[in-house]
Design an enzyme around this catalytic site. Structure first.
Site, PDB file in Angstrom:
ATOM      1  N   GLU A 141       0.892  -1.151  -0.103  1.00  0.00           N
ATOM      2  CA  GLU A 141      -0.084  -0.057   0.078  1.00  0.00           C
ATOM      3  C   GLU A 141       0.783   1.341  -0.222  1.00  0.00           C
ATOM      4  OE1 GLU A 141      -3.751  -1.794   1.522  1.00  0.00           O
ATOM      5  OE2 GLU A 141      -3.220  -0.044   2.490  1.00  0.00           O
ATOM      6  N   CYS A 168      -1.800   9.427   2.759  1.00  0.00           N
ATOM      7  CA  CYS A 168      -1.513   8.953   1.435  1.00  0.00           C
ATOM      8  C   CYS A 168      -2.534   9.343   0.388  1.00  0.00           C
ATOM      9  CB  CYS A 168      -1.695   7.209   1.534  1.00  0.00           C
ATOM     10  SG  CYS A 168      -3.070   6.865   2.523  1.00  0.00           S
TER      11      CYS A 168
HETATM   12  P1  NAD Z   1       8.565   4.367   4.260  1.00  0.00           P
HETATM   13  O1  NAD Z   1       8.739   3.713   2.781  1.00  0.00           O
HETATM   14  O2  NAD Z   1      10.028   5.401   4.417  1.00  0.00           O
HETATM   15  O3  NAD Z   1       8.767   3.356   5.270  1.00  0.00           O
HETATM   16  C1  NAD Z   1       7.668   2.413   5.543  1.00  0.00           C
HETATM   17  C2  NAD Z   1       8.395   1.286   6.523  1.00  0.00           C
HETATM   18  O4  NAD Z   1       9.317   0.629   5.738  1.00  0.00           O
HETATM   19  C3  NAD Z   1       8.990   1.725   7.747  1.00  0.00           C
HETATM   20  O5  NAD Z   1       8.893   0.945   8.878  1.00  0.00           O
HETATM   21  C4  NAD Z   1      10.332   1.823   7.573  1.00  0.00           C
HETATM   22  O6  NAD Z   1      11.279   1.463   8.559  1.00  0.00           O
HETATM   23  C5  NAD Z   1      10.421   0.262   6.495  1.00  0.00           C
HETATM   24  N1  NAD Z   1      11.544   0.290   5.658  1.00  0.00           N
HETATM   25  C6  NAD Z   1      12.314   1.244   4.945  1.00  0.00           C
HETATM   26  N2  NAD Z   1      13.343   0.622   4.207  1.00  0.00           N
HETATM   27  C7  NAD Z   1      13.062  -0.643   4.126  1.00  0.00           C
HETATM   28  C8  NAD Z   1      13.636  -1.734   3.619  1.00  0.00           C
HETATM   29  N3  NAD Z   1      14.736  -1.469   2.897  1.00  0.00           N
HETATM   30  N4  NAD Z   1      13.275  -3.048   3.741  1.00  0.00           N
HETATM   31  C9  NAD Z   1      12.433  -3.240   4.877  1.00  0.00           C
HETATM   32  N5  NAD Z   1      11.607  -2.252   5.345  1.00  0.00           N
HETATM   33  C10 NAD Z   1      12.061  -0.851   5.205  1.00  0.00           C
HETATM   34  O7  NAD Z   1       7.465   5.211   4.443  1.00  0.00           O
HETATM   35  P2  NAD Z   1       6.988   6.215   5.611  1.00  0.00           P
HETATM   36  O8  NAD Z   1       7.787   7.598   5.107  1.00  0.00           O
HETATM   37  O9  NAD Z   1       6.805   5.440   6.429  1.00  0.00           O
HETATM   38  O10 NAD Z   1       5.328   6.505   4.774  1.00  0.00           O
HETATM   39  C11 NAD Z   1       5.188   7.438   4.249  1.00  0.00           C
HETATM   40  C12 NAD Z   1       4.537   6.867   2.635  1.00  0.00           C
HETATM   41  O11 NAD Z   1       3.527   5.854   2.937  1.00  0.00           O
HETATM   42  C13 NAD Z   1       4.040   7.762   1.848  1.00  0.00           C
HETATM   43  O12 NAD Z   1       4.342   7.483   0.435  1.00  0.00           O
HETATM   44  C14 NAD Z   1       2.372   7.355   1.809  1.00  0.00           C
HETATM   45  O13 NAD Z   1       1.606   7.779   0.545  1.00  0.00           O
HETATM   46  C15 NAD Z   1       2.620   5.920   2.114  1.00  0.00           C
HETATM   47  N6  NAD Z   1       1.287   5.442   2.579  1.00  0.00           N
HETATM   48  C16 NAD Z   1       0.617   4.934   2.048  1.00  0.00           C
HETATM   49  C17 NAD Z   1      -0.733   4.292   2.676  1.00  0.00           C
HETATM   50  C18 NAD Z   1      -1.662   3.460   1.648  1.00  0.00           C
HETATM   51  O14 NAD Z   1      -2.703   2.892   2.198  1.00  0.00           O
HETATM   52  N7  NAD Z   1      -1.730   3.455   0.487  1.00  0.00           N
HETATM   53  C19 NAD Z   1      -1.020   4.568   3.855  1.00  0.00           C
HETATM   54  C20 NAD Z   1      -0.190   5.609   4.633  1.00  0.00           C
HETATM   55  C21 NAD Z   1       1.212   5.842   4.028  1.00  0.00           C
END
Ligand code: NAD
Length: 456
Positions: A228, A262
């Protein structure tokens, strides 16, 4: 791991992060515990989730305060998230048993043949989560996953760790065994370690860039991968609306949660005949937003959770200005120890500008004038993302005709930035694969097993 208040820059807490070794040990315990959890009668699993719900109600003030301290979300919006969460849990409590019941799809008495489908838990899953709505995006996964009999290794975002630990504590006190719901703390490095365990599925919420890395890490394992991801969500305002009402609703959709949703509105297209009036009403609305201490009840615009995002916002404004956009309000950071960006409205924008193409994830919006419906649909679809899209008009038929042509997971008529537990939450393109919520979002944590039963 230091937890830093994005509003003040102060350290809120120091938390131990998991290591590759501790992650492996947690995985092993979850693997051993999962079959026992799956064998627990559904009613007892539902009772545990109902107790978790009661704990959220009882601890609302404390939970909201923690969330605000670590992500900078205005306190009223933190409480709104907790209140909204109750409705989602209620949906799962009401629908899960029926959705996961075995189905008899053939009962051939003459041929003495019966065919059935059962819904088996996937096993041990990883839930790697985002910080912007940690209660929503987390519970969309772990609540139905636990009800369905899975063990969940839950990695909250490093920016919402304290909230993640509260969630674990409440679930454990509610009766979910410690080895069945297992918090894993740390950054992306810890997330990477989690993906190296022989898990049965990964359910991720976060950015497109990280989503691609998750999919690549899981590719050779042939496990279920659900992503997501982000959005660049458009709204089109037709000429027949009440301009003030539409402007107020769409501004809230763009700036609520300080634009860090998001499904925030990230692009606005307005019919040229009402463009100037709409911009005036929109800017007046945005200028009325109160910026300030997120713990203050009257604050509407809070802090930017991740400091590097300030650079993204600055870059998008500079790029737009260079290419001819006008700054109607804002356009700059606000000085102080924390992470602040003034609510920003850009006009005279077009699709050559980053602000109309790349996710902003902050309090900034571009408004573009369009000549007609066909141009609006073309522009709405001119994106790599496809999470949500909306149309504002008094004409229901026109709205439905336009929304049918828009390529996104959710579509809105006269509303925006809205999620319902009864409807599937999904995206197209860079917004992800798979879905949560609705009854489909319960089944997604199971594997259908086909039973061919013939009497001798
Ligand atoms: P992010 O991608 O930076 O991090 C998300 C998670 O992934 C964190 O827990 C992080 O520690 C982990 N992570 C980072 N690198 C990783 C790797 N290489 N391997 C495994 N895990 C890893 O995102 P964020 O800043 O936490 O969230 C913001 C983003 O999320 C925005 O793009 C937003 O649009 C999206 N979002 C989408 C939805 C949806 O329902 N579609 C909902 C909320 C947020």
């Amino acid at each position: 791991m230091k937890i830093v208040n994005p509003y003040s820059g102060a350290v809120v807490a120091d938390v131990a992060a998991d290591t590759a070794r501790s992650v492996a040990a947690k995985y092993a315990r979850a693997r051993a515990a999962q079959p026992r959890w799956a064998a627990v009668p559904m009613k007892r699993r539902l009772d545990a989730i109902a107790k978790f719900r009661a704990a959220i109600v009882a601890r609302e003030d404390e939970l909201a305060r923690t969330l605000t301290l670590e992500v900078g979300k205005p306190i009223r919006q933190s409480r709104n998230e907790l209140k909204g969460l109750l409705g989602r849990i209620d949906f799962f409590l009401e629908e899960a048993a029926g959705t996961l019941r075995d189905e008899k799809v053939l009962d051939d008495k003459n041929g003495k043949l019966e065919e059935r489908i059962s819904h088996e838990p996937l096993g041990v899953i990883a839930n790697i989560s985002a910080w912007n709505y940690p209660y929503f995006v987390g519970s969309n996964v772990f609540v139905p996953a636990l009800i369905a009999g899975n063990a969940v290794l839950y990695k909250p975002s490093e920016f919402a760790t304290l909230t993640g630990l509260h969630i674990a504590e409440m679930l454990h006190e509610a009766g979910v065994p410690r080895d069945v719901f297992v918090p894993v703390t740390g950054t992306g490095v810890t997330g990477g370690a989690l993906l190296r365990q022989p898990i049965d599925g990964v359910f991720f919420t976060g950015s497109y860039g990280t989503g691609v890395k998750i999919a690549a890490a899981a590719a050779k394992r042939l496990i279920k991968v659900q992503l997501e991801l982000g959005g660049k969500d458009p709204t089109y305002v037709c000429e027949d609306v009440d301009v003030k009402t539409a402007a107020a609703g769409i501004a809230d959709g763009a700036f609520y949660n300080t634009g860090q949703s998001c499904c925030s509105v990230e692009r606005i297209y307005v019919h040229e005949s009402i463009h100037d009036a709409f911009v005036d009403a929109f800017v007046a609305e945005v200028k009325g937003y109160r910026i300030g201490d997120p713990l203050d009840e009257s604050t509407y615009i809070g802090a930017i959770t991740r400091r590097p995002q300030l650079d993204v916002l600055r870059r998008q404004v500079a790029d737009a200005k260079r290419k001819g956009a006008k700054v109607a309000t804002g356009g700059h950071t606000i000085k102080g120890r924390g992470n602040w960006f003034a609510p920003t409205v850009l006009t005279d924008v077009d699709h050559s500008m980053m602000v109309m193409r790349e996710e902003s994830f902050g309090p900034i919006i571009g408004i573009q004038s369009v000549a007609d419906d066909a141009a609006a649909v073309d522009l709405m679809n001119d994106t790599e993302y496809g999470l949500t899209a909306g149309v504002y008009t008094t004409d229901e038929r026109r709205a439905k005709k336009l929304l049918a042509q828009v390529n996104s997971g959710s579509v809105y008529w006269n509303c925006c930035d809205r999620v319902s537990p009864r409807l599937p939450w999904s995206g197209t393109g860079h917004s992800g694969v798979g879905l949560t919520l609705s009854t489909y979002g319960i089944q997604t944590f199971t594997r259908p097993k086909a039973w061919h039963l013939r009497e001798m």
